[in-house]
Design a protein around this motif. Structure first.
Motif, PDB file in Angstrom:
ATOM      1  N   THR A   1      51.785  32.464  57.725  1.00 54.45           N
ATOM      2  CA  THR A   1      52.099  31.162  57.128  1.00 54.45           C
ATOM      3  C   THR A   1      51.587  31.024  55.704  1.00 54.45           C
ATOM      4  N   PHE A   2      50.372  31.501  55.459  1.00 50.27           N
ATOM      5  CA  PHE A   2      49.740  31.274  54.153  1.00 50.27           C
ATOM      6  C   PHE A   2      49.447  32.551  53.368  1.00 50.27           C
ATOM      7  N   GLY A   3      49.668  33.713  53.979  1.00 52.10           N
ATOM      8  CA  GLY A   3      49.358  34.963  53.303  1.00 52.10           C
ATOM      9  C   GLY A   3      47.877  35.107  53.013  1.00 52.10           C
TER      10      GLY A   3
ATOM     11  N   ALA B   1      35.147  36.725  47.506  1.00 52.18           N
ATOM     12  CA  ALA B   1      34.995  35.774  46.392  1.00 52.18           C
ATOM     13  C   ALA B   1      35.739  36.272  45.154  1.00 52.18           C
ATOM     14  N   ASP B   2      35.696  37.583  44.899  1.00 53.11           N
ATOM     15  CA  ASP B   2      36.425  38.146  43.757  1.00 53.11           C
ATOM     16  C   ASP B   2      37.923  37.863  43.875  1.00 53.11           C
ATOM     17  N   GLN B   3      38.474  38.091  45.068  1.00 54.98           N
ATOM     18  CA  GLN B   3      39.910  37.849  45.288  1.00 54.98           C
ATOM     19  C   GLN B   3      40.249  36.369  45.062  1.00 54.98           C
ATOM     20  N   LEU B   4      39.446  35.500  45.662  1.00 58.20           N
ATOM     21  CA  LEU B   4      39.715  34.063  45.543  1.00 58.20           C
ATOM     22  C   LEU B   4      39.525  33.578  44.107  1.00 58.20           C
ATOM     23  N   GLU B   5      38.600  34.189  43.394  1.00 57.43           N
ATOM     24  CA  GLU B   5      38.383  33.809  41.995  1.00 57.43           C
ATOM     25  C   GLU B   5      39.586  34.224  41.137  1.00 57.43           C
ATOM     26  N   ARG B   6      40.131  35.401  41.399  1.00 57.76           N
ATOM     27  CA  ARG B   6      41.327  35.839  40.666  1.00 57.76           C
ATOM     28  C   ARG B   6      42.498  34.884  40.893  1.00 57.76           C
ATOM     29  N   GLU B   7      42.543  34.279  42.074  1.00 52.12           N
ATOM     30  CA  GLU B   7      43.617  33.328  42.403  1.00 52.12           C
ATOM     31  C   GLU B   7      43.276  31.900  41.967  1.00 52.12           C
ATOM     32  N   ARG B   8      42.131  31.749  41.311  1.00 50.43           N
ATOM     33  CA  ARG B   8      41.659  30.460  40.798  1.00 50.43           C
ATOM     34  C   ARG B   8      41.397  29.424  41.911  1.00 50.43           C
ATOM     35  N   LEU B   9      41.013  29.942  43.084  1.00 51.57           N
ATOM     36  CA  LEU B   9      40.685  29.065  44.211  1.00 51.57           C
ATOM     37  C   LEU B   9      39.191  28.795  44.289  1.00 51.57           C
TER      38      LEU B   9
ATOM     39  N   ARG C   1      40.377  23.357  46.604  1.00 52.00           N
ATOM     40  CA  ARG C   1      40.220  22.227  47.537  1.00 52.00           C
ATOM     41  C   ARG C   1      41.563  21.782  48.094  1.00 52.00           C
ATOM     42  N   THR C   2      42.535  21.636  47.213  1.00 48.15           N
ATOM     43  CA  THR C   2      43.867  21.196  47.634  1.00 48.15           C
ATOM     44  C   THR C   2      44.509  22.223  48.550  1.00 48.15           C
ATOM     45  N   THR C   3      44.421  23.478  48.164  1.00 45.45           N
ATOM     46  CA  THR C   3      44.994  24.565  48.962  1.00 45.45           C
ATOM     47  C   THR C   3      44.343  24.618  50.332  1.00 45.45           C
ATOM     48  N   PHE C   4      43.002  24.548  50.358  1.00 44.94           N
ATOM     49  CA  PHE C   4      42.309  24.633  51.639  1.00 44.94           C
ATOM     50  C   PHE C   4      42.634  23.427  52.520  1.00 44.94           C
TER      51      PHE C   4
END
Length: 163
Positions: free
Chosen positions: A47-49, A88-96, A118-121
């Motif tokens: 659903t969210f990849g 954290a590195d992956q999420l930071e690259r995605e600006r999450l 926050r919105t995405t989560f």
């Protein structure tokens, strides 16, 4: 021929009366947890990849808006610091998520959700909650309440006996 809706046997199906009751309980809990986790993992990816560890890290940060140090995230998620760093590195690259200086120790960093994170989560969490509710929908509310109380008691017991 076995009906399609029957679950495959798990480890507890192989236990006999000779096995210790605690072992039976542990294996039954593990079987249930594994089935639920596999379902949630698959749905998060489809659903969210996103992977379950990435979702879990975001969930921890959602509960701590000021952020958490990497070591604290590692402890809460029960994974190594290297795993947390990679996620954290992956999420930071995605600006999450973003890393910010720890106000108590300028040499250390904290990780926190960005507004986009926050919105995405929030969207993922609402869907996730629905999935969990659906997985447990056929269990009567009174049984869920009873199981929660029993597991709370078990958790207290295990915490009291930590070495």
């Amino acid at each position: 021929m076995k009906p399609a809706h029957d679950a495959p046997p798990d480890l507890t199906a192989r236990l006999t009366g000779e096995h210790h009751q605690a072992l039976k309980l542990w294996l039954r809990m593990l079987a249930c947890t594994t089935r639920v986790e596999a379902t949630i993992r698959g749905r998060l990816r489809a659903t969210f990849g996103i992977t379950l560890p990435r979702f879990d890290l975001m969930a921890q940060l959602e509960r701590h808006p000021d952020g958490l140090r990497m070591g604290e995230l590692s402890k809460r998620m029960m994974v190594t610091g290297g795993n947390v760093t990679g996620i954290a590195d992956q999420l930071e690259r995605e600006r999450l998520v973003v890393r910010v200086a720890d106000p108590q120790d300028g040499r250390a960093y904290m990780v926190k959700l960005t507004p986009l994170g926050r919105t995405t989560f929030a969207g993922m969490a609402a869907v996730h909650e629905g999935w969990v509710a659906d997985l447990f929908r056929d269990i009567p509310a009174a049984d869920k309440t009873k199981m929660i109380a029993l597991l709370d008691s078990m958790k207290r017991h295990l915490n009291d006996n930590d070495d």
